[in-house]
Motif scaffolding. Structure first.
Motif, short mmCIF file in Angstrom:
data_model
loop_
_atom_site.label_atom_id
_atom_site.label_comp_id
_atom_site.label_asym_id
_atom_site.label_seq_id
_atom_site.Cartn_x
_atom_site.Cartn_y
_atom_site.Cartn_z
N LEU A 38 21.50 23.22 58.00
CA LEU A 38 20.27 23.34 58.79
C LEU A 38 19.76 24.78 58.78
O LEU A 38 18.56 25.03 58.62
N ALA A 39 20.67 25.73 58.95
CA ALA A 39 20.28 27.14 58.93
C ALA A 39 19.71 27.53 57.56
O ALA A 39 18.71 28.27 57.47
N ALA B 208 18.22 25.48 55.42
CA ALA B 208 16.90 24.85 55.28
C ALA B 208 15.83 25.64 56.01
O ALA B 208 14.72 25.84 55.50
N ILE B 209 16.15 26.10 57.22
CA ILE B 209 15.19 26.90 58.00
C ILE B 209 14.89 28.21 57.28
O ILE B 209 13.73 28.65 57.19
N MET B 210 15.92 28.85 56.73
CA MET B 210 15.73 30.12 56.04
C MET B 210 14.88 29.93 54.78
O MET B 210 13.98 30.75 54.50
N GLY C 291 12.67 27.53 54.21
CA GLY C 291 11.30 27.27 54.63
C GLY C 291 10.57 28.55 55.04
O GLY C 291 9.41 28.75 54.69
N TRP C 292 11.28 29.41 55.76
CA TRP C 292 10.70 30.69 56.18
C TRP C 292 10.36 31.56 54.98
O TRP C 292 9.29 32.17 54.91
#
Length: 364
Positions: free
Chosen positions: A18-19, A21-23, A25-26
């Motif tokens: 999850l971390a 994926a967020i990174m 996307g950012w």
């Protein structure tokens, strides 16, 4: 001490995923200006490489060394890019000059339509017209489009520079990989995945580009026959937007039809252009494309739509154009490893290729 660490490991893996994926996307969001030309350059190199291989099968060019065939394709790519940029710049300039005439024709068309249906003097309809169409400013709309065209031209220039360097270094990539991964098994597996991506994406992009050129040529003839302004520009827009699955054909038809409406202020001409362009899109989408592409990109329709939404959110219309090849790359990488293979199966439309490959190798 816990006797079964599996739940902890699963939770840790889920949290890290999850971390990540967020990174990612950012990074996609803030790195749009940097990453997009690089991605376009990589995909352009796929097309150049596949076209160079295809030239090797022709009698006239088959005797040429692969290096010379690649040089010819690079020169052709640069020539097409220069011509495309020239058409975009000239069309944007001319549209700005013609904007007042288009505005006048649009108002004339609305008046004629209202008179035709007998509501010309109706104050309610006049109020609706003023609140909707009356607020359209053709000069502002075309000015915004010209700014977007300038950004696209700049991105293509950067992509061309990157593509030249990537093409020049492609021949030494195998040796770099063998040095970077001394373990022969890892190097061989990584090379297999890369070659599979090259074959699948290269074939898809080359055939899709050929289909779009055919569609653009048909639409160019239709627009030329009706005398639509800047027929070549709109044919290029139709061909480019056809890279977007499902929705691209709708957008491609909408723009030239709207121009036809404001240019001629004639409902019959607009409807005729709409019917012919739609027929061309339907023939390509329902007959030509399935026969040529087939199952080259094995992704379910839902995954395609979700990929369109994802990439459009981060990169806009260019993201929508790049959505299918980028997601297909991801699916091929996921299919290459036992741990992520189930995710590749979920992304696929035809899972029979996975059923035939129980050993966990990359499906063909």
């Amino acid at each position: 001490m816990p006797t079964n660490p599996d739940p902890v490991r699963r939770l840790t893996a889920l949290t890290l995923s999850l971390a990540l994926a967020i990174m990612v996307g950012w990074l996609l969001l803030i790195g749009k200006a940097l990453l997009m030309p690089i991605v376009v350059a990589v995909l352009s190199v796929y097309v150049i490489s596949s076209a160079s291989t295809a030239l090797g099968n022709w009698p006239m060019t088959g005797r040429l060394p692969r290096f010379l065939r690649t040089v010819l394709m690079v020169l052709g790519f640069l020539a097409v890019l220069a011509a495309l940029n020239g058409v975009l710049i000239v069309t944007a300039r001319d549209l700005m000059a013609q904007a007042p005439d288009y505005q006048e024709n649009l108002e004339k068309l609305i008046t004629n339509v209202m008179a035709l249906v007998g509501i010309e003097g109706n104050p309610d309809w006049r109020a609706i017209e003023e609140a909707t169409v009356g607020r359209l400013d053709m000069q502002t709309m075309i000015g915004g489009m010209a700014g977007s065209v300038g950004a696209v031209v700049g991105m293509f220039v950067m992509a061309a520079v990157y593509a030249l360097f990537l093409t020049a270094e492609a021949s030494g990539f195998r040796h770099k990989l063998s040095v970077a991964l001394p373990d022969e098994d890892h190097a061989s597996k990584t090379l297999d995945v890369i070659q599979h991506i090259n074959a699948r994406i290269g074939e898809y992009l080359t055939i899709k580009t050929l289909i779009n050129v055919i569609l653009g040529a048909i639409c160019y003839v239709i627009l030329l026959l009706f005398g639509v302004d800047h027929a070549l520009f709109w044919a290029l827009i139709i061909a480019l937007l056809n890279y977007i699955p499902y929705f691209g054909s709708l957008l491609g038809v909408m723009f030239p039809v709207f121009l036809t409406m404001v240019q001629f202020a004639s409902v019959p001409i607009t409807l005729a252009v709409l019917a012919l362009l739609t027929s061309a899109q339907m023939w390509v989408g329902n007959y030509l494309e399935p026969r040529l592409i087939g199952r080259t990109v094995n992704m379910s329709p839902f995954v395609v739509v979700a990929a369109l939404a994802f990439w459009t959110t981060f990169w806009g219309v260019p993201g929508a154009i790049l959505a299918v090849p980028l997601t297909s790359m991801l699916a091929i990488i996921l299919a290459a490893f036992d741990q992520t293979r189930p995710m590749a199966v979920l992304l696929a439309h035809d899972v029979s290729v996975f059923e035939k490959d129980h050993a966990g190798h990359t499906p063909a």
